[in-house]
Motif scaffolding. Structure first.
Motif, PDB file in Angstrom:
ATOM      1  N   TRP A 119      -1.896   0.560 -14.568  1.00  0.00           N
ATOM      2  CA  TRP A 119      -2.262   1.752 -13.817  1.00  0.00           C
ATOM      3  C   TRP A 119      -1.040   2.638 -13.569  1.00  0.00           C
ATOM      4  CZ3 TRP A 119      -5.359   5.273 -12.650  1.00  0.00           C
ATOM      5  CH2 TRP A 119      -5.128   6.093 -11.578  1.00  0.00           C
ATOM      6  N   GLN A 173      -9.754   9.419 -12.684  1.00  0.00           N
ATOM      7  CA  GLN A 173     -10.641   8.509 -11.962  1.00  0.00           C
ATOM      8  C   GLN A 173     -11.482   7.695 -12.941  1.00  0.00           C
ATOM      9  OE1 GLN A 173     -10.824   7.881  -8.520  1.00  0.00           O
ATOM     10  NE2 GLN A 173     -11.962   6.168  -9.390  1.00  0.00           N
ATOM     11  N   SER A 192       0.826  -1.195   0.000  1.00  0.00           N
ATOM     12  CA  SER A 192       0.000   0.000   0.000  1.00  0.00           C
ATOM     13  C   SER A 192       0.864   1.250   0.000  1.00  0.00           C
ATOM     14  CB  SER A 192      -0.894   0.003   1.235  1.00  0.00           C
ATOM     15  OG  SER A 192      -0.107  -0.011   2.387  1.00  0.00           O
ATOM     16  N   GLU A 194      -1.164  12.425  -6.034  1.00  0.00           N
ATOM     17  CA  GLU A 194      -0.645  13.471  -6.908  1.00  0.00           C
ATOM     18  C   GLU A 194      -1.531  14.704  -6.819  1.00  0.00           C
ATOM     19  OE1 GLU A 194       0.427  12.322 -10.981  1.00  0.00           O
ATOM     20  OE2 GLU A 194      -0.442  10.406 -10.421  1.00  0.00           O
ATOM     21  N   ALA A 250       5.874   5.449  -9.141  1.00  0.00           N
ATOM     22  CA  ALA A 250       5.322   6.250  -8.059  1.00  0.00           C
ATOM     23  C   ALA A 250       6.488   6.693  -7.204  1.00  0.00           C
ATOM     24  CB  ALA A 250       4.352   5.437  -7.214  1.00  0.00           C
ATOM     25  N   ALA A 264      -9.275   5.104 -14.421  1.00  0.00           N
ATOM     26  CA  ALA A 264      -8.968   4.051 -13.446  1.00  0.00           C
ATOM     27  C   ALA A 264     -10.158   3.125 -13.254  1.00  0.00           C
ATOM     28  CB  ALA A 264      -8.573   4.694 -12.117  1.00  0.00           C
ATOM     29  N   TYR A 302      -5.071  13.517  -6.017  1.00  0.00           N
ATOM     30  CA  TYR A 302      -5.660  12.295  -6.537  1.00  0.00           C
ATOM     31  C   TYR A 302      -4.589  11.217  -6.572  1.00  0.00           C
ATOM     32  CZ  TYR A 302      -7.727   8.859  -9.592  1.00  0.00           C
ATOM     33  OH  TYR A 302      -8.196   7.678 -10.102  1.00  0.00           O
ATOM     34  N   ASP A 303      -4.825  10.144  -5.851  1.00  0.00           N
ATOM     35  CA  ASP A 303      -3.874   9.033  -5.807  1.00  0.00           C
ATOM     36  C   ASP A 303      -2.465   9.525  -5.492  1.00  0.00           C
ATOM     37  OD1 ASP A 303      -3.296   6.315  -5.947  1.00  0.00           O
ATOM     38  OD2 ASP A 303      -2.513   6.520  -7.971  1.00  0.00           O
ATOM     39  N   ARG A 310       2.272   4.721  -0.743  1.00  0.00           N
ATOM     40  CA  ARG A 310       1.623   5.911  -1.278  1.00  0.00           C
ATOM     41  C   ARG A 310       2.206   6.197  -2.647  1.00  0.00           C
ATOM     42  NH1 ARG A 310       2.704  10.457   2.738  1.00  0.00           N
ATOM     43  NH2 ARG A 310       4.211   9.075   3.653  1.00  0.00           N
ATOM     44  N   ARG A 311       1.375   6.771  -3.470  1.00  0.00           N
ATOM     45  CA  ARG A 311       1.824   7.003  -4.829  1.00  0.00           C
ATOM     46  C   ARG A 311       1.835   8.486  -5.104  1.00  0.00           C
ATOM     47  NH1 ARG A 311       0.042   2.547  -8.947  1.00  0.00           N
ATOM     48  NH2 ARG A 311       1.062   0.826  -7.920  1.00  0.00           N
ATOM     49  N   HIS A 335      -2.371   7.913 -17.014  1.00  0.00           N
ATOM     50  CA  HIS A 335      -3.760   7.627 -16.630  1.00  0.00           C
ATOM     51  C   HIS A 335      -4.672   7.664 -17.843  1.00  0.00           C
ATOM     52  CE1 HIS A 335      -3.019   9.130 -12.234  1.00  0.00           C
ATOM     53  NE2 HIS A 335      -2.292   8.100 -12.573  1.00  0.00           N
TER      54      HIS A 335
END
Lengths: 261, 241
Positions: free
Chosen positions: B205, B159, A2, B148, B220, B162, B145-146, A4-5, A199
């Protein structure tokens, strides 16, 4: 897992200030005969010469750069980039004592990223291998662009962080389009704009280059800022050391054998 | 291989850590706090991580930057702002974010308005007031968001993308689950394929961070302290299962 990203963030705001500067400069420019604008080919030739010349650049067979990467508070990393002709690349990033490895031989690629829970090598997706191969162009795409199947064209002039710069549209053989900004005085590259899918959406990326220093007769940027349009955060790379033609064994770029369960 | 204590005395204080090299090139650097035949645990300064010994290629023991940090910190008076500031800067250059944060917080305890410490901890000066990084971004209209910060429009699109990806993956997973279970039980090759599928699922993703012409790969910003055990902890089956 998990973790964090937090991805690339930040944006350079060129916008109004840059446009105003260009407009103002045009308005007050003296009425002297304008110099003919050089062609894209001429600009690239001068750019190559400013970097140290074709002979010096072509003599680079391997390259190792080490530096530090920051992306805001609490986000510091040590980074190492190794390149070897043809199309070999190895990228290592260390955060809080944990080092991840990303490798490509130009045809295939793999990663071992403990940050993502990986304790054994996993193959990189084809699109990442393709990107890695483009980044592994040790001399950059403008050098010998024609032989590499790329296309260039003049796209005007802009002021980039106070630098008057030629704007070159570069269409890579893959079809990807970049804009390269070359300082009209130093003929160093000051910025590269590109677009990539994040994304599932196109995201504009701006990379700004500075603090050029010479190693083994060729200049290299020692400060790189990376920002994405619409993002408030930026990523900064400070290159501490550049090694030209260090010994890099071929097995550093070979596909690692996955561990057996 | 353990180095001679006499040899260690001759080496630069920060030159070595306990380095645990995994097969394939990844490294954990810190202090080994426990080692058994099956598992090794390393203190990386922001938590401990455990790694199965089957994944370890070799270990090089030595003095860690964490040791250097602790030693230097132990010699500093709590009110020595300059000393803590210097130590915070040093720790940041070692990519020891947790230690850097700790040192700069010590600075602020003595000099609350210290600009270097404030900036290092992510504060932004707005109209004479120090705002946190998050506060400053929110004030500028960005949303998170996530992990960022981005514009609300981009977050909405991300979103939607995703959601679509997740729905597709879940459908594929459901469709393949029964057959995959059978194959996984029968052959090692099927296990390898499953791992590849997992990696692919992550990659769809986690588009790698684009580092321009300079690097690639991380998808990430890594927070190794968030993960405590590799491979992921598998709870033992409960009675009746």
């Amino acid at each position: 897992m998990s973790a964090r990203r937090v991805r690339i963030r930040g944006a350079l705001s060129l916008g109004a200030a840059a446009i105003f500067s260009i407009t103002l400069a045009a308005a007050v420019a003296p009425q002297t005969p304008a110099k003919p604008t050089p062609t894209a080919d001429q600009i690239v030739a001068r750019y190559v010469a400013a970097r140290g010349g074709l002979e010096k650049i072509r003599s680079i067979q391997t390259l190792r750069e080490k530096g530090r990467l920051t992306a805001g508070a609490d986000r510091q990393a040590l980074v190492t980039r190794e390149l070897k002709r043809p199309s070999r690349s190895r990228f290592e990033i260390t955060v809080q004592g944990v080092t991840g490895v990303f490798v490509s031989d130009g045809q295939r690629g793999w990663r071992m990223s403990p940050f993502d829970g990986d304790t054994e090598p996993t193959a990189l997706p084809a699109e990442v291998v393709s990107e890695a191969a483009e980044q592994a162009d040790i001399e950059g795409p403008l050098v010998d662009w024609k032989a590499k199947g790329h296309q260039i064209e003049m796209a005007g002039r802009e002021t980039i962080d106070g630098h008057d710069a030629y704007k070159i549209k570069l269409t890579l053989k893959s079809g990807a389009v970049r804009y390269e900004y070359i300082d009209t005085k130093t003929m160093y590259r000051v910025r590269t704009d590109s677009t990539r899918q994040v994304h599932g959406q196109p995201l504009q990326i701006k990379m700004t280059f500075g603090d050029y220093k010479k190693t083994s007769g060729t200049i290299f940027p020692h400060q790189i800022d990376i920002a994405a349009a619409g993002r408030p955060q930026t990523m900064h790379v400070v290159v501490d050391t550049v090694e030209v033609n260090p010994p890099l064994a071929e097995d550093r770029f070979a596909m690692a054998v996955p561990a057996q369960p | 291989m353990r180095k001679s204590p006499w040899l260690l005395l001759l080496l630069p204080a920060f030159a070595f850590a306990d380095d645990v090299f995994l097969k394939g090139g990844a490294v954990f650097s810190g202090r080994i706090v426990n080692q058994t035949e099956t598992m090794i645990t390393i203190d990386i300064g922001d938590g401990q991580v455990g790694v199965a010994m089957t994944r370890v290629d070799h270990i090089v023991k030595g003095r860690s930057p964490l040791d250097v940090y602790d030693e230097r910190a132990g010699k500093l008076a709590s009110g020595d702002a300059a000393g803590w500031r210097s130590l915070g800067e040093w720790a940041a250059k070692q990519s020891l974010s947790a230690q850097s944060r700790q040192a700069y917080q010590k600075v602020l305890a003595t000099v609350p308005g210290d600009p270097e410490a404030r900036q290092a901890l992510g504060f932004v000066l707005v109209d004479g007031h120090w705002l946190t990084e998050e506060e400053s971004y929110r004030a500028r209209g960005f949303v998170k968001y996530d992990g960022e910060w981005m514009t609300p429009a981009e977050a909405q699109m991300a979103q939607a993308s995703a959601d679509a990806t997740q729905a597709r993956q879940e459908a594929e997973t459901r469709a393949n689950q029964a057959e995959a279970d059978k194959i996984l039980a029968e052959s090692r090759a099927a296990k390898a394929e499953a791992r590849a599928q997992q990696a692919e699922a992550r990659d769809t993703w986690g588009t790698p961070v684009y580092m321009g012409g300079w690097g690639y790969g991380v998808n990430a910003w890594p927070y190794p302290g968030q993960v405590t055990t590799w491979p992921a902890y598998q709870p033992p089956p409960q009675a009746g299962q």
